[in-house]
Design an enzyme around this catalytic site. Structure first.
Site, PDB file in Angstrom:
ATOM      1  N   HIS A  67       0.821  -1.214   0.000  1.00  0.00           N
ATOM      2  CA  HIS A  67       0.000   0.000   0.000  1.00  0.00           C
ATOM      3  C   HIS A  67       0.855   1.263   0.000  1.00  0.00           C
ATOM      4  O   HIS A  67       0.343   2.360  -0.249  1.00  0.00           O
ATOM      5  CB  HIS A  67      -0.929   0.000   1.214  1.00  0.00           C
ATOM      6  CG  HIS A  67      -2.283   0.571   0.929  1.00  0.00           C
ATOM      7  ND1 HIS A  67      -2.507   1.520  -0.032  1.00  0.00           N
ATOM      8  CD2 HIS A  67      -3.500   0.318   1.485  1.00  0.00           C
ATOM      9  CE1 HIS A  67      -3.796   1.835  -0.052  1.00  0.00           C
ATOM     10  NE2 HIS A  67      -4.420   1.119   0.858  1.00  0.00           N
ATOM     11  N   ASP A 126      -2.043   2.148  -4.773  1.00  0.00           N
ATOM     12  CA  ASP A 126      -3.291   2.609  -4.182  1.00  0.00           C
ATOM     13  C   ASP A 126      -4.359   1.531  -4.310  1.00  0.00           C
ATOM     14  O   ASP A 126      -4.342   0.723  -5.251  1.00  0.00           O
ATOM     15  CB  ASP A 126      -3.768   3.891  -4.863  1.00  0.00           C
ATOM     16  CG  ASP A 126      -2.826   5.059  -4.614  1.00  0.00           C
ATOM     17  OD1 ASP A 126      -2.150   5.047  -3.563  1.00  0.00           O
ATOM     18  OD2 ASP A 126      -2.766   5.967  -5.459  1.00  0.00           O
TER      19      ASP A 126
END
Length: 426
Positions: free
Chosen positions: A398, A402
């Site tokens: 992450h 995204d």
């Protein structure tokens, strides 16, 4: 007679130290030229160390699990002639007894050992002769035989091996099971009370796996995304291609189709075909798609790399996947074949379950996980029909990827697999 000292070789790539994984000789053994005496492990692969001379083993320079510097003394061998070592210049430590290790059933098939079984012992409960190996001694046996013995509740150390170097064969296990007193004992052992335990040193490949998994979970901001895919049309295409060209070009599994779908989808999402150097704070997006194929072997998990998957046809990629998997499982994959991946594909095949949360193979930023295919009733155009469904359980870093991009990437793969003709439309 002289002494020949074998030093830990320089394996290359700037490696200054390696881990001693396993000895295949002991003090007093006679070795021949080119005989493998030990396995050592770098950060990338296991390397066999052969003896350049013939002679008698005088001393071993370390124990399995010990990290040794390149150039340190590995083994001393007594040889005809002067040898390469003069007494008094250095000393190789005499070996200390290694801890007892009970290998798991999935342990890899060991090399032939010249050790002789101890004489059979009789007991009141075992009127027939058995071979009472030491509790920590690993009998020579294939994984299939180990699995049979486990299912039958039998300890292989009690079975006499008639194969080379005392290797236990299927007929040895059959004979043990069909002997009345021993067969009964083996069958009932699964219900017997047990008080034993085992300690297994975490060394070699298992240590590397543990270190990489711990490092990945500590450093990567994992998140997973799961999507189900209707692979009915894909399976029909795969069966058709195998029926038409399987004999001449090789059988296709689902993996080369998944690789092709990843290659096409990554054109739109290049940020996912990337590696992240979090120390230098640099993301590298790769044009080439080097797919790591997570492969479970007898020794543990390895990730051989299908290089330039974007340039390979279905059959080329399929053949290379099989070759790499076989090389990894037989512990013959080179360092180059085990490094350099830009994204990883992992599958547990028929054991794939419903959902999984695979661990990102750092420094990559994405891993695509495949769950098993099942037939389920689905509603299609208002009708309940049986469709072949499969989940993709994928994980991402992450810090780099995204959530929206990850979801769109998997949705792109889904669209390609559900309309398999689109995999080949440029």
């Amino acid at each position: 007679m002289g002494t020949h000292v074998i030093k830990m070789p320089d394996i290359g790539e700037g490696i200054a130290q390696v881990e001693l994984v396993e000895w295949f000789v002991k003090v007093g053994d006679t070795v021949t030229e080119d005989q493998v005496v030990a396995d050592v492990m770098t950060d990338k692969a296991t390397v066999e160390i052969p003896s350049p001379v013939s002679g008698k083993v005088l001393a071993l320079g370390g124990q399995p699990g010990e990290v040794m510097a390149v150039g340190s003394e590995l083994i001393r061998i007594e040889v005809e002639g002067a040898g390469n070592h003069q007494e008094g210049t250095s000393k190789v430590a005499e070996p200390t007894p290694a801890p007892s290790v009970v290998e798991p059933v999935e342990a890899s098939l060991p090399r032939e050992e010249a050790s002789k079984p101890t004489p059979p012992v009789l007991s009141a409960h075992q009127p027939s002769p058995i071979v009472p190996r030491a509790a920590g001694e690993r009998p020579l046996a294939s994984p299939a035989i180990r699995k049979r013995a486990l299912d039958a509740g039998i300890e292989l150390r009690f079975i006499h091996g008639s194969g080379p170097a005392g290797r236990i064969l299927h007929e040895d296990l059959d004979a043990f099971l069909t002997t009345p007193t021993q067969g009964t004992q083996g069958a009932s052992a699964g219900y017997s009370k047990r008080t034993d335990s085992e300690q297994i040193p975490v060394i070699g490949l298992r240590r590397k796996i543990a270190q990489r998994m711990q490092d990945a979970k500590r450093r990567v901001a994992h998140f997973s995304y799961v999507e189900e895919i209707d692979v009915t049309a894909l399976e029909e295409l795969r069966v058709h291609l195998n029926k038409k060209w399987g004999d001449s070009r090789g059988k296709l599994t689902l993996l080369p189709f998944l690789v092709r779908a990843m290659v096409v989808a990554l054109r739109e999402f290049p940020q996912i075909n990337a590696t992240y150097d979090d120390e230098a704070q640099v993301i590298t997006r790769h044009g080439a798609v080097h797919v790591g194929i997570a492969t479970q072997g007898d020794n543990g998990l390895m990730v051989p790399v299908l290089r330039n998957a974007e340039a390979g046809s279905l059959w080329n990629n399929a053949g290379e996947i099989v070759r790499l998997a076989n090389a990894a499982r037989s512990n013959k994959a080179s360092r180059e074949e085990l490094s350099g991946s830009t994204i990883t594909l992992t599958s547990l095949g028929a054991l794939g379950g419903i959902v999984s949360t695979p661990v990102v193979n750092t420094p990559e930023v994405a891993i695509v996980g495949v769950n098993r295919m099942v037939e389920r009733p689905m509603v299609v155009n208002g009708q309940i029909v049986i469709r072949k469904m499969m989940n993709l359980s994928s994980s991402f870093d992450h810090r780099v990827v995204d959530g929206m991009d990850a979801a769109l990437f998997i949705q792109a793969i889904r669209g390609l697999l559900e309309q398999p003709a689109s995999l080949f439309v440029e």
